[in-house]
Structures are given as C-alpha cells and as structure tokens.
Design a protein around this motif. Structure first.
Motif, short mmCIF file in Angstrom:
data_model
loop_
_atom_site.label_atom_id
_atom_site.label_comp_id
_atom_site.label_asym_id
_atom_site.label_seq_id
_atom_site.Cartn_x
_atom_site.Cartn_y
_atom_site.Cartn_z
N ARG A 108 89.89 26.32 47.79
CA ARG A 108 90.90 25.71 48.67
C ARG A 108 90.54 25.90 50.14
NH1 ARG A 108 94.31 27.90 44.81
NH2 ARG A 108 94.82 29.69 46.12
N ARG A 109 90.12 27.11 50.49
CA ARG A 109 89.72 27.38 51.88
C ARG A 109 88.51 26.53 52.25
NH1 ARG A 109 89.58 33.62 51.93
NH2 ARG A 109 87.65 33.25 53.04
N TYR A 110 87.59 26.43 51.35
CA TYR A 110 86.38 25.63 51.60
C TYR A 110 86.75 24.17 51.82
CZ TYR A 110 81.59 23.98 51.10
OH TYR A 110 80.37 23.41 51.34
N GLU A 111 87.58 23.62 50.96
CA GLU A 111 87.96 22.21 51.07
C GLU A 111 88.82 21.94 52.30
OE1 GLU A 111 87.91 20.90 46.39
OE2 GLU A 111 89.77 21.69 47.23
N ASN A 112 89.63 22.91 52.71
CA ASN A 112 90.52 22.71 53.85
C ASN A 112 89.88 22.97 55.21
OD1 ASN A 112 92.65 21.99 52.20
ND2 ASN A 112 93.39 24.08 52.00
N HIS A 113 88.81 23.74 55.24
CA HIS A 113 88.25 24.14 56.53
C HIS A 113 86.87 23.58 56.83
CE1 HIS A 113 91.44 27.13 56.04
NE2 HIS A 113 91.53 27.02 57.34
N ILE A 114 86.20 23.08 55.84
CA ILE A 114 84.86 22.55 56.10
C ILE A 114 84.97 21.03 56.16
CG2 ILE A 114 82.53 22.27 55.20
CD1 ILE A 114 82.71 25.04 54.08
#
Length: 169
Positions: free
Chosen positions: A149-155
């Motif tokens: 989720r962090r990867y998809e939301n921040h990259i």
C-alpha cells in the motif's frame, strides 16, 4: 507397525503438499479476502509479537532455502516492486493454505492408528508442526500488504513521472 504407517502417511502428504503448493495457481489466492485477510484480533499481525515470532521465525526450516530453484526467496529484495510484493503476498496465502491442509490431512492418522490416544497424539503432532508456519504467514502478510500500500501510494507511476516537467530549482 501403525506408527510406521503414520510416519509414512505424514511423509507422503508432506511431499504431495509441497508439490501442490508449487502447482496451484497463485492467482487463486487473494491476501485481502477471507480466509487470508487479517482478522481484527490479529491487529495487523501484532498479536504474534506476544509469541516472540521475531526470535524464531527464521530458525524454522524454509523450503525456499532447501529448493531455491523451485520456490521464490522469502527475503524481500530491496529493489522489489509492487508486482514482486503481490507475488510474495500470494505465496504467503499458498503456504498458509498448504499447511492448513496438512493439519486437516493429519486427521488421517487418527484412523490409521488403532489406539485413539496415539491417533490423537499424531494429530496434535502434525498440528504443532504446521502451526508455526501458519503463524509466520499470518504475521508477515499484513506487513507485506502495508508495504505494498505504501509503495502504491507513494511511488509515482512512469506515466506521471513523464508528464511532470523537470524542475531546475
């Protein structure tokens, strides 16, 4: 002799479980759907910290170390992308499924073994052998999902990177 048959039964079901785990399409598994979705009491895997999982999870046998060509590594590559994280999440679901199935097939020894008490002993034995692996999957899955989720939301995606004008600040 029944003890020998129980041990043979466990060996055969374990080998068949390993093969099934490699052959079952991973697209069948969804980390965010039951029964693999994190349950409220698990608190995103934090409940397993009470079992001191960090101290022992890397000490149990890992088939990806024994058969590295047949299984993806369990260590997260620092260059992992969203696709790699999704594969790891599906692998945790498949591993949990196989170990749960092995617990259920362990009931067969209850019928192989003539004595109910020894049959019960073997059932508990197979449960205790597989339970740590199920716990490891249930502990790691929410952590991997959070990372995804962090990867998809921040990259930013490649397209959004191309559409932005370069800044010469």
């Amino acid at each position: 002799m029944e003890d020998f048959y129980c041990i043979l039964y466990f060996a055969v079901t374990g080998i068949l479980g390993f093969i099934a785990g490699r052959l079952i399409p991973k697209k069948w598994f969804h980390y965010d759907a039951p029964p693999y979705r994190c349950l409220p009491f698990e608190k995103e895997g934090a409940i397993y910290n009470k079992l001191k999982i960090k101290a022992w999870q890397n000490k149990v046998p890992d088939m990806s170390r024994i058969f590295p060509r047949l299984m993806p590594p369990k260590r997260l590559d620092p260059k992992a992308d969203a696709a790699a994280l999704r594969i790891m999440l599906q692998e945790t679901c498949a591993a949990e499924f196989i170990h749960s199935a092995l617990c259920i097939t362990g009931l067969g020894c209850f019928f192989i073994r003539g004595s109910r008490y020894k049959g019960l002993f073997y059932m508990l034995y197979v449960l205790l052998l597989n339970l740590p692996f199920i716990i490891i999957q249930r502990y790691n899955r929410p952590r991997l999902a959070k990372l995804l989720r962090r990867y998809e939301n921040h990259i930013p995606t490649e397209q959004s990177q191309r559409s932005e004008s370069p800044c010469a600040c």
